[in-house]
Motif scaffolding. Sequence first.
Motif, PDB file in Angstrom:
ATOM      1  N   ALA A   1       0.837  -1.199   0.000  1.00  0.00           N
ATOM      2  CA  ALA A   1       0.000   0.000   0.000  1.00  0.00           C
ATOM      3  C   ALA A   1       0.866   1.241   0.000  1.00  0.00           C
ATOM      4  N   SER A   2       0.425   2.272  -0.727  1.00  0.00           N
ATOM      5  CA  SER A   2       1.139   3.539  -0.795  1.00  0.00           C
ATOM      6  C   SER A   2       0.135   4.693  -0.911  1.00  0.00           C
ATOM      7  N   PRO A   3       0.265   5.740  -0.092  1.00  0.00           N
ATOM      8  CA  PRO A   3       1.264   5.915   0.956  1.00  0.00           C
ATOM      9  C   PRO A   3       0.970   5.005   2.139  1.00  0.00           C
ATOM     10  N   PRO A   4       1.967   4.744   2.973  1.00  0.00           N
ATOM     11  CA  PRO A   4       1.765   3.816   4.083  1.00  0.00           C
ATOM     12  C   PRO A   4       1.011   4.430   5.252  1.00  0.00           C
ATOM     13  N   ARG A   5       0.906   5.753   5.308  1.00  0.00           N
ATOM     14  CA  ARG A   5       0.080   6.400   6.323  1.00  0.00           C
ATOM     15  C   ARG A   5      -0.325   7.778   5.831  1.00  0.00           C
ATOM     16  N   PHE A   6      -1.400   8.290   6.425  1.00  0.00           N
ATOM     17  CA  PHE A   6      -1.919   9.619   6.091  1.00  0.00           C
ATOM     18  C   PHE A   6      -1.898  10.480   7.349  1.00  0.00           C
ATOM     19  N   GLU A   7      -1.390  11.701   7.233  1.00  0.00           N
ATOM     20  CA  GLU A   7      -1.442  12.676   8.313  1.00  0.00           C
ATOM     21  C   GLU A   7      -2.120  13.915   7.737  1.00  0.00           C
ATOM     22  N   LEU A   8      -3.406  14.085   8.075  1.00  0.00           N
ATOM     23  CA  LEU A   8      -4.272  15.059   7.433  1.00  0.00           C
ATOM     24  C   LEU A   8      -4.751  16.097   8.440  1.00  0.00           C
ATOM     25  N   ARG A   9      -5.263  17.216   7.913  1.00  0.00           N
ATOM     26  CA  ARG A   9      -5.880  18.249   8.743  1.00  0.00           C
ATOM     27  C   ARG A   9      -7.239  18.588   8.148  1.00  0.00           C
ATOM     28  N   ALA A  10      -8.194  18.919   9.017  1.00  0.00           N
ATOM     29  CA  ALA A  10      -9.539  19.251   8.542  1.00  0.00           C
ATOM     30  C   ALA A  10     -10.195  20.215   9.517  1.00  0.00           C
ATOM     31  N   LYS A  11     -11.157  20.961   8.995  1.00  0.00           N
ATOM     32  CA  LYS A  11     -11.987  21.828   9.816  1.00  0.00           C
ATOM     33  C   LYS A  11     -13.301  21.108  10.109  1.00  0.00           C
ATOM     34  N   PRO A  12     -13.958  21.434  11.203  1.00  0.00           N
ATOM     35  CA  PRO A  12     -15.298  20.878  11.430  1.00  0.00           C
ATOM     36  C   PRO A  12     -16.200  21.152  10.233  1.00  0.00           C
ATOM     37  N   GLY A  13     -16.946  20.142   9.792  1.00  0.00           N
ATOM     38  CA  GLY A  13     -17.819  20.265   8.634  1.00  0.00           C
ATOM     39  C   GLY A  13     -17.145  19.984   7.305  1.00  0.00           C
ATOM     40  N   GLU A  14     -15.836  19.735   7.305  1.00  0.00           N
ATOM     41  CA  GLU A  14     -15.113  19.501   6.054  1.00  0.00           C
ATOM     42  C   GLU A  14     -15.127  18.016   5.690  1.00  0.00           C
TER      43      GLU A  14
ATOM     44  N   ALA B   1      -6.122  15.685  12.075  1.00  0.00           N
ATOM     45  CA  ALA B   1      -6.136  16.705  13.117  1.00  0.00           C
ATOM     46  C   ALA B   1      -7.287  17.663  12.820  1.00  0.00           C
ATOM     47  N   VAL B   2      -8.243  17.735  13.733  1.00  0.00           N
ATOM     48  CA  VAL B   2      -9.466  18.515  13.520  1.00  0.00           C
ATOM     49  C   VAL B   2      -9.396  19.809  14.331  1.00  0.00           C
ATOM     50  N   GLY B   3      -9.756  20.921  13.677  1.00  0.00           N
ATOM     51  CA  GLY B   3      -9.885  22.187  14.396  1.00  0.00           C
ATOM     52  C   GLY B   3      -8.616  22.687  15.039  1.00  0.00           C
ATOM     53  N   GLY B   4      -7.493  22.533  14.352  1.00  0.00           N
ATOM     54  CA  GLY B   4      -6.234  23.044  14.884  1.00  0.00           C
ATOM     55  C   GLY B   4      -5.594  22.179  15.938  1.00  0.00           C
ATOM     56  N   ALA B   5      -6.022  20.939  16.070  1.00  0.00           N
ATOM     57  CA  ALA B   5      -5.419  20.033  17.058  1.00  0.00           C
ATOM     58  C   ALA B   5      -3.917  19.903  16.812  1.00  0.00           C
ATOM     59  N   ALA B   6      -3.145  19.826  17.906  1.00  0.00           N
ATOM     60  CA  ALA B   6      -1.688  19.767  17.790  1.00  0.00           C
ATOM     61  C   ALA B   6      -1.104  19.097  19.023  1.00  0.00           C
ATOM     62  N   PRO B   7       0.080  18.503  18.883  1.00  0.00           N
ATOM     63  CA  PRO B   7       0.748  17.930  20.054  1.00  0.00           C
ATOM     64  C   PRO B   7       1.391  19.018  20.899  1.00  0.00           C
ATOM     65  N   VAL B   8       1.547  18.729  22.184  1.00  0.00           N
ATOM     66  CA  VAL B   8       2.342  19.555  23.092  1.00  0.00           C
ATOM     67  C   VAL B   8       3.291  18.591  23.795  1.00  0.00           C
ATOM     68  N   LEU B   9       4.559  18.591  23.365  1.00  0.00           N
ATOM     69  CA  LEU B   9       5.524  17.612  23.849  1.00  0.00           C
ATOM     70  C   LEU B   9       6.501  18.246  24.828  1.00  0.00           C
ATOM     71  N   GLU B  10       6.925  17.455  25.803  1.00  0.00           N
ATOM     72  CA  GLU B  10       7.967  17.875  26.728  1.00  0.00           C
ATOM     73  C   GLU B  10       8.762  16.660  27.163  1.00  0.00           C
ATOM     74  N   ILE B  11      10.066  16.853  27.354  1.00  0.00           N
ATOM     75  CA  ILE B  11      10.929  15.788  27.855  1.00  0.00           C
ATOM     76  C   ILE B  11      10.827  15.772  29.367  1.00  0.00           C
ATOM     77  N   VAL B  12      10.415  14.646  29.936  1.00  0.00           N
ATOM     78  CA  VAL B  12      10.226  14.560  31.381  1.00  0.00           C
ATOM     79  C   VAL B  12      11.348  13.793  32.075  1.00  0.00           C
ATOM     80  N   LYS B  13      12.166  13.064  31.294  1.00  0.00           N
ATOM     81  CA  LYS B  13      13.244  12.287  31.890  1.00  0.00           C
ATOM     82  C   LYS B  13      14.204  11.856  30.801  1.00  0.00           C
ATOM     83  N   SER B  14      15.445  11.658  31.134  1.00  0.00           N
ATOM     84  CA  SER B  14      16.414  11.068  30.214  1.00  0.00           C
ATOM     85  C   SER B  14      17.252  10.056  30.980  1.00  0.00           C
ATOM     86  N   GLY B  15      17.756   9.071  30.273  1.00  0.00           N
ATOM     87  CA  GLY B  15      18.534   8.035  30.923  1.00  0.00           C
ATOM     88  C   GLY B  15      18.921   6.971  29.924  1.00  0.00           C
ATOM     89  N   VAL B  16      19.200   5.777  30.420  1.00  0.00           N
ATOM     90  CA  VAL B  16      19.617   4.657  29.574  1.00  0.00           C
ATOM     91  C   VAL B  16      18.681   3.494  29.844  1.00  0.00           C
TER      92      VAL B  16
END
Length: 263
Positions: free
Chosen positions: A29-42, A156-171
């Motif tokens: 299958a191609s593309p192997p994934r979809f990352e899309l954006r849309a507005k409500p009602g679209e 991603a609907v209506g401007g949805a977005a990630p909010v990422l933060e690093i909470v720990k680092s190690g091995v």
Amino acid sequence: MSTERFLLALAAWLCLVAPAAAQGFNAAASPPRFELRAKPGERLREVVEISNVAALPTKLRVRTADWTLGADASVSFFDELRPGSCRPWVAIERADLALPGGARARYRFEVAVPPEAPAGECRFALLIEGDEPVNASASGLNLPVRGRLGVVVYVAVGGAAPVLEIVKSGVQTVDGKRVPTIWVRNTGNAHGRVGGFLSGVDAKGRELEFTPLSFPILPGETRAITLNAQLGPQQPADAALPVRVQGTLEWAGASLPFDQRFE
């Protein structure tokens, strides 16, 4: 409730393939994934190209499924609607598909976002399965299973977005090897991935490049992301600890200076 669990490697999030041991399933299958954006009602209309890479004809079945990720990086597919599922928004072209040997088909699907949809992320999978069981080897036994591809769709609907933060680092130990790792929390309302440009000199004096594992971090999750070392393009390496890793991490348009010693 029926669930099916399959181990995901990095490549699995470019295109989920399960079970890998199934011989005789030759779809792609191609593309192997979809990352899309849309507005409500679209309404979104998309096409995935499905190929039969074998010389013989094949019959396939296509359906949608909900899915979740486990802490061990396993995925579970669900036929029944999960709480908050957006699959009622989805329409697929047809459930059955016949392809001659070597043929390709453009397969259409639609996502109709309701006008009242809140900001957030719609996630589902298009499952492409073999019509006939094939044999897979497990513990010396030949078991009849169905080959499967999973194309993951994010909207991603209506401007949805990630909010990422690093909470720990190690091995952490991965496949018997100690690997530099960061733990990343997502407090946003859409998935995110960590990228960036990192480098360091390990205990053997080697100049290494480090690449964060490109794995989705779903809303509400904290996930371990390994920093995989390489000597150069397509040259994986095992970093000898201690190692100081420096550079810039990036995600969703944001960047963060990074300087961490791993021992």
